[in-house]
Design a protein around this motif. Structure first.
Motif, PDB file in Angstrom:
ATOM      1  N   SER A  29       0.817  -1.196   0.000  1.00  0.00           N
ATOM      2  CA  SER A  29       0.000   0.000   0.000  1.00  0.00           C
ATOM      3  C   SER A  29       0.857   1.254   0.000  1.00  0.00           C
ATOM      4  O   SER A  29       1.905   1.307   0.639  1.00  0.00           O
ATOM      5  N   ASP A  30       0.409   2.281  -0.721  1.00  0.00           N
ATOM      6  CA  ASP A  30       1.018   3.590  -0.594  1.00  0.00           C
ATOM      7  C   ASP A  30       0.561   4.201   0.734  1.00  0.00           C
ATOM      8  O   ASP A  30      -0.528   3.902   1.227  1.00  0.00           O
ATOM      9  N   ASN A  31       1.396   5.045   1.301  1.00  0.00           N
ATOM     10  CA  ASN A  31       1.018   5.757   2.528  1.00  0.00           C
ATOM     11  C   ASN A  31       0.653   4.814   3.666  1.00  0.00           C
ATOM     12  O   ASN A  31      -0.308   5.045   4.400  1.00  0.00           O
ATOM     13  N   ALA A  35      -2.027   5.615   6.683  1.00  0.00           N
ATOM     14  CA  ALA A  35      -3.232   4.788   6.802  1.00  0.00           C
ATOM     15  C   ALA A  35      -3.257   4.058   8.142  1.00  0.00           C
ATOM     16  O   ALA A  35      -4.307   3.944   8.787  1.00  0.00           O
ATOM     17  N   SER A 240      -7.124  -0.067   2.513  1.00  0.00           N
ATOM     18  CA  SER A 240      -7.211   1.244   1.895  1.00  0.00           C
ATOM     19  C   SER A 240      -6.015   2.066   2.328  1.00  0.00           C
ATOM     20  O   SER A 240      -5.560   1.953   3.471  1.00  0.00           O
ATOM     21  N   ALA A 241      -5.521   2.898   1.426  1.00  0.00           N
ATOM     22  CA  ALA A 241      -4.466   3.845   1.762  1.00  0.00           C
ATOM     23  C   ALA A 241      -5.044   5.226   2.043  1.00  0.00           C
ATOM     24  O   ALA A 241      -4.306   6.141   2.412  1.00  0.00           O
ATOM     25  N   ASP A 242      -6.352   5.372   1.877  1.00  0.00           N
ATOM     26  CA  ASP A 242      -7.032   6.642   2.085  1.00  0.00           C
ATOM     27  C   ASP A 242      -7.539   6.698   3.528  1.00  0.00           C
ATOM     28  O   ASP A 242      -8.415   5.924   3.905  1.00  0.00           O
ATOM     29  N   PRO A 243      -7.013   7.627   4.352  1.00  0.00           N
ATOM     30  CA  PRO A 243      -7.431   7.678   5.758  1.00  0.00           C
ATOM     31  C   PRO A 243      -8.934   7.823   5.952  1.00  0.00           C
ATOM     32  O   PRO A 243      -9.492   7.260   6.896  1.00  0.00           O
ATOM     33  N   VAL A 244      -9.605   8.559   5.057  1.00  0.00           N
ATOM     34  CA  VAL A 244     -11.054   8.724   5.188  1.00  0.00           C
ATOM     35  C   VAL A 244     -11.758   7.384   4.983  1.00  0.00           C
ATOM     36  O   VAL A 244     -12.671   7.011   5.738  1.00  0.00           O
ATOM     37  N   ARG A 245     -11.329   6.632   3.985  1.00  0.00           N
ATOM     38  CA  ARG A 245     -11.944   5.322   3.746  1.00  0.00           C
ATOM     39  C   ARG A 245     -11.589   4.337   4.848  1.00  0.00           C
ATOM     40  O   ARG A 245     -12.400   3.472   5.206  1.00  0.00           O
ATOM     41  N   ASN A 249     -14.562   2.410   6.643  1.00  0.00           N
ATOM     42  CA  ASN A 249     -14.685   0.948   6.582  1.00  0.00           C
ATOM     43  C   ASN A 249     -14.925   0.325   7.946  1.00  0.00           C
ATOM     44  O   ASN A 249     -15.392  -0.814   8.038  1.00  0.00           O
TER      45      ASN A 249
END
Length: 284
Positions: A29-31, A35, A240-245, A249
């Motif tokens: 994963s990126d980031n 995350a 997910s690499a998106d903190p919001v997602r 989740n």
């Protein structure tokens, strides 16, 4: 920490240690660090890494920067295929400890069964030794089919605490799940979000039922899939690499899928044809 994530969301493994039922997958994963921090701040207490992902160091940094006690966070890693074998596995465990910056790893798994029987058993024996030495608290496997699990049982060795497999509505791995439950091996589900391939009428219909105005909560298909996995008795690893997602989740503890909802999603199983990842459970 979210109280809804803290209560009633773990299972005790045969090792005696707890497994949080909701984990963050960080596969290549990126980031990863960002995350992981978002997940820990949101109440996740399980992060699933692996040596092949190349992000153990970032996970370790996130754990330390979270400010949470190490004892409250459960970390998984996995032995790469090319590291199978007794000596290589012991060396890999030591290297992961150094890379994470930890004194112990909570769950160490064999990443897949992609070697021969003797090598797989030698790898397993090394994990048993690492556990005995206190370097690893619980041991398990990933992408193991019934044949590979039977090798361990027939050799008279202790059975895995965990088998981590692809498990989502299109590929429910029923034979493996039945075997694991019969023998006290807990099933961890990777790819529970189907890599966002949830444009399926049954899943969208269930999500729509849980929109405001139809129910008490407004839930996305991703949240429905995580909830389906939890209600099925699995430990899902939404990635997910998106903190919001990552946070979204985990918002799955304020609603329940009905028996009708579950049956609709259960009906989607296509067996092996429904796999969406590498899913090497049938290797020799």
């Amino acid at each position: 920490m979210s109280s809804s994530l803290a209560i009633g969301t773990t299972v005790r493994l045969r090792s005696g240690y707890e497994l949080p039922l909701l984990g963050l997958g960080v596969g290549r994963s990126d980031n990863t660090k960002l995350a992981s921090l978002a997940a820990l701040n949101a109440g996740y207490r399980h992060i699933d890494s692996a040596r092949m992902y190349g992000n153990e160091a970032e996970v370790g940094e996130a754990v330390r920067e979270s400010g949470l006690p190490r004892s409250q966070i459960y970390i998984t890693s996995k032995i790469q295929n090319e590291e199978h074998g007794y000596d290589k596995t012991l060396a890999a465990v030591d290297d992961s400890l150094k890379t994470f910056g930890f004194d112990y790893i909570d769950f160490m798994l064999i990443h897949s069964a992609k070697s021969d029987k003797d090598t797989r058993l030698a790898t397993w024996n090394a994990l048993v030794e690492a556990k005995g030495a206190g370097k690893v608290r619980s041991i398990g496997v990933s992408n193991y089919g019934v044949k590979h699990l039977e090798e361990i049982r027939q050799a008279g060795l202790e059975l895995p605490d965990i088998n981590q497999i692809e498990l989502q509505p299109l590929n429910q791995q029923k034979e493996i799940v039945e075997y694991c439950r019969t023998h006290g091996i807990f099933v961890v589900a990777y790819a529970p979000l189907m890599r966002a391939r949830w444009d399926i009428p049954e899943i969208l219909d269930v999500a729509k039922k849980h929109e405001r105005g139809h129910g008490q909560h407004n839930k996305t298909p991703a949240q429905v899939l995580v909830r389906w996995s939890l209600q099925g008795g699995f430990a899902p690893l939404p990635k997910s690499a998106d903190p919001v997602r990552v946070v979204g989740n985990a918002d799955v503890y304020d609603f329940v899928l009905s028996a009708e909802d579950v049956a609709a999603i259960d009906s989607l199983d296509r067996g092996k044809e429904g796999a969406i990842t590498w899913n090497p459970v049938d290797v020799d």
